[in-house]
Motif scaffolding. Structure first.
Motif, short mmCIF file in Angstrom:
data_model
loop_
_atom_site.label_atom_id
_atom_site.label_comp_id
_atom_site.label_asym_id
_atom_site.label_seq_id
_atom_site.Cartn_x
_atom_site.Cartn_y
_atom_site.Cartn_z
N UNK A 58 0.69 -1.29 -0.02
CA UNK A 58 -0.10 0.01 -0.04
C UNK A 58 0.88 1.27 0.09
N UNK A 59 0.24 2.34 -0.51
CA UNK A 59 0.98 3.64 -0.52
C UNK A 59 0.18 4.84 -0.39
N UNK A 60 0.67 6.07 0.05
CA UNK A 60 -0.16 7.17 0.04
C UNK A 60 0.13 8.13 -0.88
N UNK A 61 -0.76 8.42 -2.05
CA UNK A 61 -0.67 9.08 -3.18
C UNK A 61 -0.73 10.60 -2.64
N UNK A 62 0.03 11.51 -3.16
CA UNK A 62 -0.08 12.87 -2.90
C UNK A 62 0.24 13.78 -4.19
N UNK A 63 -0.54 14.45 -4.58
CA UNK A 63 -0.48 15.20 -5.73
C UNK A 63 -0.29 17.00 -5.29
N UNK A 64 0.91 17.32 -6.01
CA UNK A 64 1.41 18.60 -5.70
C UNK A 64 1.22 19.55 -7.07
N UNK A 65 0.63 20.65 -7.11
CA UNK A 65 0.49 21.47 -8.32
C UNK A 65 1.08 22.87 -7.72
N UNK A 66 2.19 23.34 -8.60
CA UNK A 66 2.70 24.56 -8.19
C UNK A 66 3.53 25.17 -9.46
N UNK A 67 3.74 26.47 -9.17
CA UNK A 67 4.67 27.15 -10.42
C UNK A 67 6.04 27.41 -9.58
N UNK A 68 6.83 27.16 -10.60
CA UNK A 68 8.64 27.27 -10.11
C UNK A 68 9.46 27.66 -11.45
N UNK A 69 10.36 28.44 -11.34
CA UNK A 69 11.20 28.40 -12.50
C UNK A 69 11.96 27.34 -13.02
N UNK A 70 12.11 27.10 -14.41
CA UNK A 70 12.34 25.78 -14.75
C UNK A 70 13.79 25.36 -14.21
N UNK A 71 14.58 26.22 -13.98
CA UNK A 71 16.07 25.89 -13.62
C UNK A 71 15.93 25.39 -12.19
N UNK A 72 14.95 25.55 -11.57
CA UNK A 72 14.90 25.18 -10.03
C UNK A 72 14.26 23.75 -9.92
N UNK A 73 13.64 23.18 -10.94
CA UNK A 73 12.84 22.00 -10.92
C UNK A 73 13.69 20.82 -10.37
N UNK A 74 14.95 20.93 -10.94
CA UNK A 74 15.99 19.78 -10.54
C UNK A 74 16.32 19.84 -9.22
N UNK A 75 16.57 21.07 -8.41
CA UNK A 75 16.73 21.03 -7.27
C UNK A 75 15.68 20.35 -6.41
N UNK A 76 14.47 20.90 -6.85
CA UNK A 76 13.36 20.41 -6.06
C UNK A 76 13.23 18.94 -6.02
N UNK A 77 13.43 18.26 -7.35
CA UNK A 77 13.44 16.95 -7.32
C UNK A 77 14.39 16.31 -6.58
N UNK A 78 15.78 16.78 -6.49
CA UNK A 78 16.72 16.39 -5.70
C UNK A 78 16.35 16.19 -4.07
N UNK A 79 15.58 17.24 -3.37
CA UNK A 79 15.21 17.40 -2.46
C UNK A 79 14.07 16.22 -2.21
N UNK A 80 13.41 15.57 -3.28
CA UNK A 80 12.41 14.67 -3.05
C UNK A 80 13.13 13.37 -2.98
N UNK A 81 14.11 13.18 -3.89
CA UNK A 81 14.98 11.78 -3.69
C UNK A 81 15.53 11.75 -2.60
N UNK A 82 16.05 12.61 -1.73
CA UNK A 82 16.64 12.32 -0.72
C UNK A 82 15.79 12.31 0.71
N UNK A 83 14.73 12.71 0.52
CA UNK A 83 13.69 12.58 1.91
C UNK A 83 13.48 11.10 2.14
N UNK A 84 13.30 10.65 3.16
CA UNK A 84 12.86 9.39 3.81
C UNK A 84 11.10 9.43 3.72
N UNK A 85 10.93 8.36 2.93
CA UNK A 85 9.50 7.81 3.31
C UNK A 85 8.81 8.08 1.66
#
Length: 103
Positions: A58-85
């Motif tokens: 089982x898993x919990x699904x969360x959908x996030x909608x946001x605005x962000x400069x294109x250059x910062x998307x990779x930084x946001x995804x990096x933070x997701x990758x290193x988050x526990x859970x």
């Protein structure tokens, strides 16, 4: 003008709603720090997975909608990758036509 993105997160069900909310607050802080803005968070709840992920069915699904400069998307995804859970995630750029319809 910032582009709009959507990220679908698959979280460990053992986090519970408090742990999920803490992760969402952390990700929202990362977005705001990088010049973005959260538009909407949708908690789709616990769902049974098609196949086990890290020995969980089982898993919990969360959908996030946001605005962000294109250059910062990779930084946001990096933070997701290193988050526990966080089991898995998927980020897509929303088409401009859909964004204009909603406004």
């Amino acid at each position: 003008m910032q582009a709009r993105y959507e990220t679908l997160l698959l979280l460990n069900p053992e986090l519970g709603s408090d742990g999920s909310n803490a992760l969402l607050e952390k990700f929202s802080g990362v977005l705001e720090k990088n010049g973005g803005q959260v538009i909407k968070n949708d908690d789709w709840g616990l769902k049974t997975l098609a196949y086990p992920v890290k020995k969980q069915t089982r898993g919990r699904y969360i959908r996030m909608e946001y605005s962000l400069p294109a250059a910062q998307v990779s930084e946001f995804e990096r933070n997701i990758r290193i988050a526990d859970g966080v089991f898995k995630f998927l980020t897509v750029k929303l088409p401009q036509e859909k964004v204009q319809e909603e406004e």
